[in-house]
Design a protein around this motif. Structure first.
Motif, mmCIF file in Angstrom:
data_model
loop_
_atom_site.group_PDB
_atom_site.id
_atom_site.type_symbol
_atom_site.label_atom_id
_atom_site.label_comp_id
_atom_site.label_asym_id
_atom_site.label_seq_id
_atom_site.Cartn_x
_atom_site.Cartn_y
_atom_site.Cartn_z
ATOM 1 N N UNK A 147 -7.437 -2.909 -3.004
ATOM 2 C CA UNK A 147 -7.930 -4.262 -3.605
ATOM 3 C C UNK A 147 -8.144 -4.336 -4.852
ATOM 4 N N UNK A 148 -7.238 -5.300 -5.476
ATOM 5 C CA UNK A 148 -7.268 -5.319 -6.867
ATOM 6 C C UNK A 148 -8.431 -6.395 -7.298
ATOM 7 N N UNK A 149 -9.563 -6.145 -7.722
ATOM 8 C CA UNK A 149 -10.595 -6.919 -8.064
ATOM 9 C C UNK A 149 -10.423 -7.523 -9.243
ATOM 10 N N UNK A 150 -11.181 -8.734 -9.670
ATOM 11 C CA UNK A 150 -11.231 -9.264 -10.940
ATOM 12 C C UNK A 150 -11.434 -8.461 -12.122
ATOM 13 N N UNK A 151 -10.911 -8.688 -13.106
ATOM 14 C CA UNK A 151 -11.420 -7.778 -14.330
ATOM 15 C C UNK A 151 -11.229 -8.519 -15.530
ATOM 16 N N UNK A 152 -11.818 -8.332 -16.478
ATOM 17 C CA UNK A 152 -11.984 -9.310 -17.860
ATOM 18 C C UNK A 152 -10.524 -9.245 -18.616
ATOM 19 N N UNK A 153 -9.843 -8.120 -18.646
ATOM 20 C CA UNK A 153 -8.736 -8.240 -19.738
ATOM 21 C C UNK A 153 -7.415 -8.838 -19.221
ATOM 22 N N UNK A 154 -7.276 -8.881 -17.906
ATOM 23 C CA UNK A 154 -5.952 -9.544 -17.394
ATOM 24 C C UNK A 154 -6.452 -10.175 -16.166
ATOM 25 N N UNK A 155 -4.938 -11.092 -15.899
ATOM 26 C CA UNK A 155 -5.161 -11.589 -14.383
ATOM 27 C C UNK A 155 -4.292 -11.085 -13.488
ATOM 28 N N UNK A 156 -3.437 -9.968 -14.043
ATOM 29 C CA UNK A 156 -2.387 -9.441 -13.198
ATOM 30 C C UNK A 156 -1.959 -8.045 -13.741
ATOM 31 N N UNK A 157 -1.628 -7.144 -12.791
ATOM 32 C CA UNK A 157 -1.371 -5.737 -13.440
ATOM 33 C C UNK A 157 0.157 -5.475 -12.894
ATOM 34 N N UNK A 158 0.791 -4.389 -13.688
ATOM 35 C CA UNK A 158 2.150 -3.999 -13.107
ATOM 36 C C UNK A 158 2.025 -3.327 -11.939
ATOM 37 N N UNK A 159 2.964 -3.831 -10.901
ATOM 38 C CA UNK A 159 3.358 -3.108 -9.752
ATOM 39 C C UNK A 159 4.303 -2.061 -9.860
ATOM 40 N N UNK A 160 5.106 -2.314 -10.732
ATOM 41 C CA UNK A 160 6.025 -0.882 -10.832
ATOM 42 C C UNK A 160 5.538 0.162 -11.367
ATOM 43 N N UNK A 161 4.300 -0.003 -12.021
ATOM 44 C CA UNK A 161 3.582 1.362 -12.609
ATOM 45 C C UNK A 161 2.584 1.632 -11.788
ATOM 46 N N UNK A 162 2.361 1.330 -10.447
ATOM 47 C CA UNK A 162 1.307 1.312 -9.673
ATOM 48 C C UNK A 162 1.550 2.446 -8.641
ATOM 49 N N UNK A 163 0.846 3.326 -8.296
ATOM 50 C CA UNK A 163 0.999 4.264 -7.072
ATOM 51 C C UNK A 163 -0.304 3.860 -6.223
ATOM 52 N N UNK A 164 0.167 3.686 -4.909
ATOM 53 C CA UNK A 164 -1.025 3.479 -3.947
ATOM 54 C C UNK A 164 -1.835 4.702 -3.980
ATOM 55 N N UNK A 165 -3.384 4.411 -3.840
ATOM 56 C CA UNK A 165 -3.956 5.555 -3.687
ATOM 57 C C UNK A 165 -3.826 6.511 -2.657
ATOM 58 N N UNK A 166 -3.375 5.861 -1.615
ATOM 59 C CA UNK A 166 -2.954 6.867 -0.393
ATOM 60 C C UNK A 166 -1.853 7.703 -0.645
ATOM 61 N N UNK A 167 -1.182 7.426 -1.810
ATOM 62 C CA UNK A 167 0.113 8.297 -2.140
ATOM 63 C C UNK A 167 -0.667 9.632 -3.189
ATOM 64 N N UNK A 168 -1.700 9.217 -3.427
ATOM 65 C CA UNK A 168 -2.194 10.433 -4.423
ATOM 66 C C UNK A 168 -2.319 11.735 -3.637
ATOM 67 N N UNK A 169 -2.129 12.970 -4.374
ATOM 68 C CA UNK A 169 -2.460 14.182 -3.812
ATOM 69 C C UNK A 169 -3.947 14.281 -3.507
#
Length: 495
Positions: free
Chosen positions: A353-375
């Motif tokens: 879940x991408x919560x609101x945060x002050x610096x931006x409205x969106x983030x890059x999905x191409x540089x995103x790794x789902x947390x469930x894919x972390x070791x």
């Protein structure tokens, strides 16, 4: 400063540490691969600021509201500070790595002197790989600064004294360097190399040759180099665009050059990571507990998102953008976008879940790794995710652009090349594709990747696209100013 890096040119980083060339026994030719491994280490150890600075000026990307990195945000607005540390860091690290790769080449050649003649071809291959890696670094430098140094040795004092080469000269140098490298490289997919899986192959060199000639406007050379890749039958588009940029897509059928990272599948111990936090959302509720968030330094632009909605994009929009509720509300504030597709959500398909945060409205999905894919046990944002540098989709679209600008096709038509890319994205086919349509397809397919969109627009003098959201772009904004530290130390023409 660049000169400061040369005091360390007798050393080459390897995965296990530093190799002092004075300690090398070059008669032990079974170790000839070691300096090449070191060159790949140099290639992959990019500072977190480098891909951000290379990419942020396109109309596909905005800098987040950074506060402590205000000059990065100003760079996105085409207001450049020659004293900004990021500019100097990009210059220093790229040139340091070029020098170290030249050093690696020299070491390989010294091993070759003692090698059995049956290993000469292998030594020549290793040398060719260093040429491709340093060609990629020169390519980045020339796109950012235009006139830059061409460095071919590990002791480049004389090369520096000659001064900078023009951007066109650098691009021609890269093209010629790839011609040197191509015959000595294996004609296989990078993932099929048994010695260095994912390493440089003949097709990496063809790709870089096509990229350099695209900058030169030599469209027939672009078409020919791209066709050599396409007609080889070695590559195909990875079927799942969403997973292409995540763990399942690593070393996939599509990837021609990528930086490889790992925690070796272990909960503790050594890691070899790129720092993805600058790309990530500051605030999220990860599906996997304790996964860390990011810094919010980099966001897809509203212009990009609305274009993708207008085009009816689904797969590529969902993959490219992480939405916050605040961002979704901002889109819907425009009456033309009051109703959005169901996939536009602040919850990813993997449950983060991408919560609101002050610096931006969106983030890059191409540089995103789902947390469930972390070791398990690893919490770094994007920890262990590879970073793709060149992929087959870009080759197909470069080929299509070249053909629509007058190059003779070889094998595929421009329509066929574009429609391969569109089919994977679940977009309808086009007929009679134009150069303008290819450029829009490149934006949809390659947005947020390595500044491709920005450099496309400036090579075509398409300043209107870069004048958006209150920005005004002019020809004087194309290149970053030389870092002041380099102007003070090096013969840069007094600029």
């Amino acid at each position: 400063m660049l000169l400061a890096a040369y005091s360390c040119t007798d050393r080459l980083y390897e995965q296990e540490g530093q190799l002092n060339t004075a300690d090398v026994d070059y008669t032990a030719t079974e170790n000839m691969i070691d300096p090449l491994v070191g060159a790949y280490y140099e290639f992959a150890t990019r500072g977190w600021e480098e891909p951000l600075l290379l990419s942020v000026r396109g109309d596909d990307v905005n800098a987040g509201g950074l506060g402590d990195q205000q000059d990065f945000a100003e760079t996105d607005l085409y207001n450049y500070n020659k004293d900004y540390w990021m500019y100097n860091s990009l210059w220093q690290i790229h040139y340091r790595d070029i020098v170290n790769m030249n050093n690696a080449m020299d070491q390989i050649l010294q091993y070759r002197e003692f090698a059995d003649p049956s290993d000469y071809d292998l030594a020549d291959q290793y040398v060719a790989e260093t040429k491709v890696l340093r060609g990629w670094l020169h390519f980045n430098l020339a796109r950012v600064w235009g006139d830059v140094f061409i460095i071919e040795t590990a002791q480049p004092t004389k090369e520096i004294e000659k001064g900078v080469a023009s951007k066109d000269e650098v691009m021609q140098y890269i093209s010629d360097l790839m011609d040197e490298a191509i015959p000595d490289l294996p004609a296989v997919h990078p993932a099929d190399r048994p010695d260095i899986p994912g390493g440089v192959t003949r097709y990496t060199a063809y790709a870089l040759k096509a990229m350099a000639n695209l900058e030169l406007g030599n469209y027939q050379a672009v078409a020919d180099a791209s066709a050599a890749i396409i007609n080889s039958g070695t590559f195909e588009l990875y079927p799942d665009y969403y997973q292409l940029f995540k763990k399942p897509g690593e070393l996939s059928s599509e990837n021609i050059l990528e930086m490889q990272f790992s925690d070796f599948g272990q909960e503790t111990g050594d890691t070899f990571y790129h720092l993805y936090a600058p790309f990530g959302p500051q605030n999220w509720t990860p599906a996997r507990e304790n996964a860390s968030g990011g810094w919010g330094f980099y966001e897809p632009s509203m212009k990009f998102i609305k274009l993708m909605l207008d085009r009816g994009e689904t797969v590529r929009l969902e993959t490219s953008v992480l939405f916050t509720d605040r961002g979704i509300a901002e889109i819907q504030a425009d009456p033309d976008y009051a109703t959005l597709p169901a996939f536009v959500s602040n919850t990813t398909r993997d449950g983060d879940v991408i919560e609101d945060y002050p610096r931006a409205l969106f983030a890059s999905g191409k540089h995103y790794l789902p947390s469930v894919q972390l070791t398990p046990g690893r919490n770094d944002y994007g920890g262990g995710k590879n970073l793709i540098c060149i992929r087959y989709a870009e080759i197909l679209l470069m080929y299509a652009e070249a053909v629509t600008r007058g190059a003779n096709p070889s094998g595929l038509s421009a329509d066929e090349a574009v429609n391969l890319v569109r089919a994977r994205a679940e977009m309808p086919p086009l007929t009679g594709v134009t150069a303008d349509q290819v450029m829009e397809e490149k934006l949809a397919e390659l947005g947020m990747e390595w500044g491709i969109r920005y450099y496309d627009m400036i090579r075509l003098d398409n300043y209107a696209e870069l004048s958006y959201d209150g920005r005004t772009f002019s020809p004087e904004d194309e290149l970053l100013p030389y870092p002041q530290a380099q102007v003070d130390a090096l013969p840069l023409g007094g600029e």
